[in-house]
Design a protein around this motif. Structure first.
Motif, PDB file in Angstrom:
ATOM      1  N   LEU A 235       0.753  -1.283  -0.079  1.00 35.29           N
ATOM      2  CA  LEU A 235       0.039   0.013  -0.008  1.00 35.29           C
ATOM      3  C   LEU A 235       0.917   1.154  -0.010  1.00 35.29           C
ATOM      4  N   ASP A 236       2.101   1.089   0.807  1.00 37.60           N
ATOM      5  CA  ASP A 236       2.837   2.286   0.717  1.00 37.60           C
ATOM      6  C   ASP A 236       3.393   2.636  -0.573  1.00 37.60           C
ATOM      7  N   SER A 237       3.701   1.419  -1.404  1.00 35.77           N
ATOM      8  CA  SER A 237       4.446   1.744  -2.656  1.00 35.77           C
ATOM      9  C   SER A 237       3.357   2.313  -3.721  1.00 35.77           C
ATOM     10  N   VAL A 238       2.222   2.059  -3.597  1.00 39.50           N
ATOM     11  CA  VAL A 238       1.291   2.457  -4.589  1.00 39.50           C
ATOM     12  C   VAL A 238       0.134   3.375  -4.134  1.00 39.50           C
ATOM     13  N   GLN A 239       0.395   3.979  -2.984  1.00 41.90           N
ATOM     14  CA  GLN A 239      -0.499   5.044  -2.360  1.00 41.90           C
ATOM     15  C   GLN A 239      -0.808   5.865  -3.455  1.00 41.90           C
ATOM     16  N   LEU A 240       0.122   6.729  -3.931  1.00 44.00           N
ATOM     17  CA  LEU A 240       0.145   7.943  -4.763  1.00 44.00           C
ATOM     18  C   LEU A 240      -0.715   7.663  -5.900  1.00 44.00           C
ATOM     19  N   ASP A 241      -0.549   6.379  -6.554  1.00 42.38           N
ATOM     20  CA  ASP A 241      -1.448   6.011  -7.788  1.00 42.38           C
ATOM     21  C   ASP A 241      -2.897   5.520  -7.468  1.00 42.38           C
ATOM     22  N   LEU A 242      -3.035   4.833  -6.316  1.00 39.53           N
ATOM     23  CA  LEU A 242      -4.132   4.118  -6.145  1.00 39.53           C
ATOM     24  C   LEU A 242      -5.292   4.845  -5.563  1.00 39.53           C
ATOM     25  N   PHE A 243      -4.921   5.660  -4.639  1.00 37.67           N
ATOM     26  CA  PHE A 243      -5.985   6.733  -4.046  1.00 37.67           C
ATOM     27  C   PHE A 243      -5.931   8.167  -4.709  1.00 37.67           C
ATOM     28  N   GLU A 244      -7.261   8.574  -4.660  1.00 36.66           N
ATOM     29  CA  GLU A 244      -7.347  10.018  -5.051  1.00 36.66           C
ATOM     30  C   GLU A 244      -7.140  10.809  -3.957  1.00 36.66           C
ATOM     31  N   GLU A 245      -6.214  11.920  -4.541  1.00 37.80           N
ATOM     32  CA  GLU A 245      -5.649  12.789  -3.353  1.00 37.80           C
ATOM     33  C   GLU A 245      -6.524  13.972  -3.087  1.00 37.80           C
TER      34      GLU A 245
ATOM     35  N   GLN B  97      -2.740   4.746 -14.014  1.00 39.01           N
ATOM     36  CA  GLN B  97      -1.678   4.275 -15.085  1.00 39.01           C
ATOM     37  C   GLN B  97      -2.112   4.462 -16.487  1.00 39.01           C
ATOM     38  N   SER B  98      -0.835   4.494 -17.364  1.00 33.94           N
ATOM     39  CA  SER B  98      -1.061   5.077 -18.670  1.00 33.94           C
ATOM     40  C   SER B  98      -1.850   3.692 -19.471  1.00 33.94           C
ATOM     41  N   GLU B  99      -1.196   2.542 -19.064  1.00 31.40           N
ATOM     42  CA  GLU B  99      -1.910   1.272 -19.674  1.00 31.40           C
ATOM     43  C   GLU B  99      -2.455   0.375 -18.673  1.00 31.40           C
ATOM     44  N   SER B 100      -3.227  -0.501 -18.851  1.00 34.18           N
ATOM     45  CA  SER B 100      -3.877  -1.490 -18.097  1.00 34.18           C
ATOM     46  C   SER B 100      -2.864  -2.399 -17.691  1.00 34.18           C
ATOM     47  N   ARG B 101      -2.973  -2.350 -16.084  1.00 34.59           N
ATOM     48  CA  ARG B 101      -1.914  -3.151 -15.405  1.00 34.59           C
ATOM     49  C   ARG B 101      -2.242  -4.449 -14.871  1.00 34.59           C
ATOM     50  N   ASP B 102      -1.441  -5.258 -14.890  1.00 29.65           N
ATOM     51  CA  ASP B 102      -1.715  -6.628 -14.341  1.00 29.65           C
ATOM     52  C   ASP B 102      -2.841  -7.164 -15.218  1.00 29.65           C
ATOM     53  N   LEU B 103      -2.933  -7.227 -16.430  1.00 26.10           N
ATOM     54  CA  LEU B 103      -4.250  -7.766 -16.953  1.00 26.10           C
ATOM     55  C   LEU B 103      -4.322  -9.092 -16.903  1.00 26.10           C
ATOM     56  N   ARG B 104      -3.021  -9.707 -16.874  1.00 28.73           N
ATOM     57  CA  ARG B 104      -2.866 -11.281 -16.619  1.00 28.73           C
ATOM     58  C   ARG B 104      -2.990 -11.937 -15.269  1.00 28.73           C
ATOM     59  N   PHE B 105      -3.021 -10.810 -14.516  1.00 28.30           N
ATOM     60  CA  PHE B 105      -3.350 -11.540 -13.121  1.00 28.30           C
ATOM     61  C   PHE B 105      -4.913 -11.739 -12.823  1.00 28.30           C
ATOM     62  N   SER B 106      -5.063 -12.915 -12.330  1.00 26.90           N
ATOM     63  CA  SER B 106      -6.295 -13.498 -11.988  1.00 26.90           C
ATOM     64  C   SER B 106      -6.229 -14.444 -10.953  1.00 26.90           C
ATOM     65  N   GLY B 107      -7.347 -14.541 -10.214  1.00 22.29           N
ATOM     66  CA  GLY B 107      -7.249 -15.669  -8.891  1.00 22.29           C
ATOM     67  C   GLY B 107      -8.689 -15.755  -8.204  1.00 22.29           C
ATOM     68  N   PHE B 108      -8.575 -16.494  -7.489  1.00 19.96           N
ATOM     69  CA  PHE B 108      -9.803 -16.995  -6.586  1.00 19.96           C
ATOM     70  C   PHE B 108      -9.317 -17.305  -5.280  1.00 19.96           C
ATOM     71  N   ARG B 109      -9.778 -16.915  -4.176  1.00 21.33           N
ATOM     72  CA  ARG B 109      -9.387 -17.099  -2.919  1.00 21.33           C
ATOM     73  C   ARG B 109     -10.598 -17.385  -1.995  1.00 21.33           C
ATOM     74  N   GLU B 110     -10.414 -18.125  -1.097  1.00 22.67           N
ATOM     75  CA  GLU B 110     -11.524 -18.385  -0.160  1.00 22.67           C
ATOM     76  C   GLU B 110     -11.092 -18.630   1.137  1.00 22.67           C
ATOM     77  N   GLN B 111     -11.889 -18.359   2.086  1.00 15.25           N
ATOM     78  CA  GLN B 111     -11.494 -18.687   3.674  1.00 15.25           C
ATOM     79  C   GLN B 111     -12.899 -19.071   4.123  1.00 15.25           C
ATOM     80  N   THR B 112     -12.821 -20.222   4.846  1.00 14.92           N
ATOM     81  CA  THR B 112     -14.101 -20.932   5.373  1.00 14.92           C
ATOM     82  C   THR B 112     -13.903 -21.285   6.897  1.00 14.92           C
TER      83      THR B 112
END
Length: 524
Positions: free
Chosen positions: A19-29, A133-148
């Protein structure tokens, strides 16, 4: 950060560093842009629907009924208290202006929401694909996580005052869809398509029936779809939360809504790619063999364009396969709930799970059909690219043949000119020589020409001028040739102008050193 998600402190520190590394890009200032839409269905107040757009952390806490006071024992610490229970269904939508814009939320608001609702930290991995971001980032990332955590007794943190039994399961996954952004009626290739992602988090309390949805996406289209699903125009079973079974059925309907969203427009996107490839490569396939007909001239950039379209088709395959894998994991998880002893709703909701699984299988089957279609398109592009390459080589051969023919004609012309020049050269030399003052046949006084006179002085002057001028001309020509040769050598790579090493000299047969002759030993 959540405390009941069975993660190590090191893992939490890793997520905090991300979160620290992407804070400036991820959140609206800009604070004026912060907006988090929240929809509470069947809240504790008895209303059917309560909705609110939170624009700050304080307003978010006020809406959730959270009050913070200083601890009497430790004044430096704050104690949080909650005044109201969780609704039967809460929908939180985190979005940006578009898919490559910062999310309209602050870091403090996000961490408070995730901590208050005990969201599994893995959801942050799905959120990090968003932001500026200028181009779509991590378009190849995909996943499914569960916690029961639905066993008895409860493994989670029970909070009866909030309507949380501690027996719940959590799901995190992402899906991708494609959308036509701009359409150009004049040129089909100028149409602009965009592949967009959605990160989905889901919680369900199997004892209380409370449901939580946290959706992150660019634009507000999924928010509008949720409104339609649970609004007055939706089906009654999709917006009924009277019992735990009703809440569970409603959650399955929302999953199907997300799955249906991810299937839209893929057929038309692949059809658009097919139309582009057919338009760009039709001449390569149907090129007339008759040289009297006109044909299309291909250039190397056409190979690059075909490779770009092939990359897009491969991207389609990758995205559709990831969507199919996620949906298969989702289906298998719910089918596994029927065999889980802690899932007390399996007897009442077994039919709903079977119906849900059948719907998901239909969607996955449709994805597989589109994947087969995209794979065939990739093969067609590869074959057409080979055809275009062959046409490029054929065009190059034709150009070389044309150049060779022109050079042959020029050589014939130059040969004719040379022969004519050789024929007239002696006569030209003789005429020039006799036009000088060396030999004269005319009388200077205007009389009739005689036998002619010879001038030794004129001959010497002619030689004194002609010979040095000829030598100077040859010297200038040699210097010009030498300069041109050196200029060409400087432009060539160094490896091409290196001298080839002289091969080692082989020994001559029959010439051996005396000491190299082996001595002969006498027998016996």
């Amino acid at each position: 950060m959540p405390k009941n998600t069975n993660v190590y402190p090191t893992t939490l520190n890793t997520f905090r560093s991300r979160l620290d590394s992407v804070q400036l890009d991820l959140f609206e200032e800009n604070e004026e842009e912060w907006e988090v839409p929240i929809r509470d269905l069947q809240p504790a107040s008895g209303e059917k629907l309560k909705k609110y757009n939170a624009h700050s952390e304080d307003k978010l806490k006020s809406w959730l009924g959270v009050c913070t006071t200083n601890s009497a024992a430790t004044p430096s610490h704050q104690v949080a208290s909650v005044k109201q229970r969780d609704p039967k269904c809460r929908f939180i939508y985190i979005y940006g202006e578009h898919s490559r814009a910062p999310l309209k939320i602050s870091r403090e608001m996000l961490t408070f929401l995730m901590t208050y609702h005990q969201v599994m930290p893995t959801y942050l991995d799905f959120m990090l694909v968003f932001g500026a971001q200028s181009e779509s980032r991590d378009l190849r990332f995909s996943g499914f996580r569960e916690q029961t955590m639905i066993s008895v007794p409860a493994r989670g943190l029970p909070v009866p005052e909030l309507g949380r039994s501690g027996r719940q399961y959590q799901l995190c996954y992402n899906l991708k869809s494609v959308t036509l952004k701009t359409e150009d009626t004049a040129d089909l290739a100028l149409n602009e398509w965009s592949i967009r992602q959605a990160a989905i988090h889901h919680q369900f309390d199997v004892e209380e029936g409370t449901t939580l949805w946290v959706v992150t996406k660019g634009h507000t289209d999924l928010l509008e779809r949720f409104k339609e699903l649970t609004g007055k125009g939706g089906r009654s079973e999709d917006r009924t939360f009277t019992s735990t079974q009703d809440c569970f059925r409603s959650s399955l309907a929302v999953h199907l809504m997300y799955c249906a969203w991810s299937t839209e427009s893929w057929r038309w996107y692949i059809q658009w790619l097919e139309s582009i490839i057919e338009a760009r490569t039709a001449m390569a396939l149907y090129w007339p063999q008759d040289p009297r007909h006109g044909y299309y001239l291909y250039e190397p950039q056409h190979i690059q364009n075909l490779q770009r379209w092939a990359d897009k088709a491969n991207e389609v395959i990758m995205v559709l396969e990831s969507n199919a894998d996620v949906m298969t994991s989702l289906r298998l998880y719910y089918e596994g709930l029927k065999d889980n002893a802690g899932f007390t709703l399996k007897s009442q909701c077994s039919g709903d799970i079977s119906s849900f699984s059948a719907r998901v299988e239909d969607i996955v089957y449709d994805f597989k059909m589109q994947i087969s279609r995209a794979k065939l398109l990739v093969k067609i592009i590869g074959d057409r690219k080979e055809l275009v390459l062959q046409h490029l080589q054929s065009q190059a051969s034709e150009r070389m043949e044309t150049v060779s023919n022109n050079m042959a004609r020029e050589a014939i012309v130059m040969r004719i000119v040379t022969i004519v020049t050789l024929i007239y050269l002696p006569a030209t030399f003789v005429s020039t020589f006799f036009s000088t003052d060396i030999v004269k046949y005319q009388d200077q006084n205007g009389g009739s020409p005689g036998s002619g006179t010879y001038s030794q002085v004129a001959m010497m002057r002619w030689l004194q001028v002609t010979l040095p001028l000829t030598a100077l001309t040859l010297t200038i020509a040699w210097l010009a040739f030498r300069f041109a040769d050196e200029s060409i050598a400087r432009k060539l790579p160094a490896k091409l102008i290196q001298k080839i090493p002289r091969p080692p000299r082989l020994p001559q047969m029959g010439k051996q050193r005396k000491d190299s002759v082996l001595p002969l030993h006498k027998k016996g």
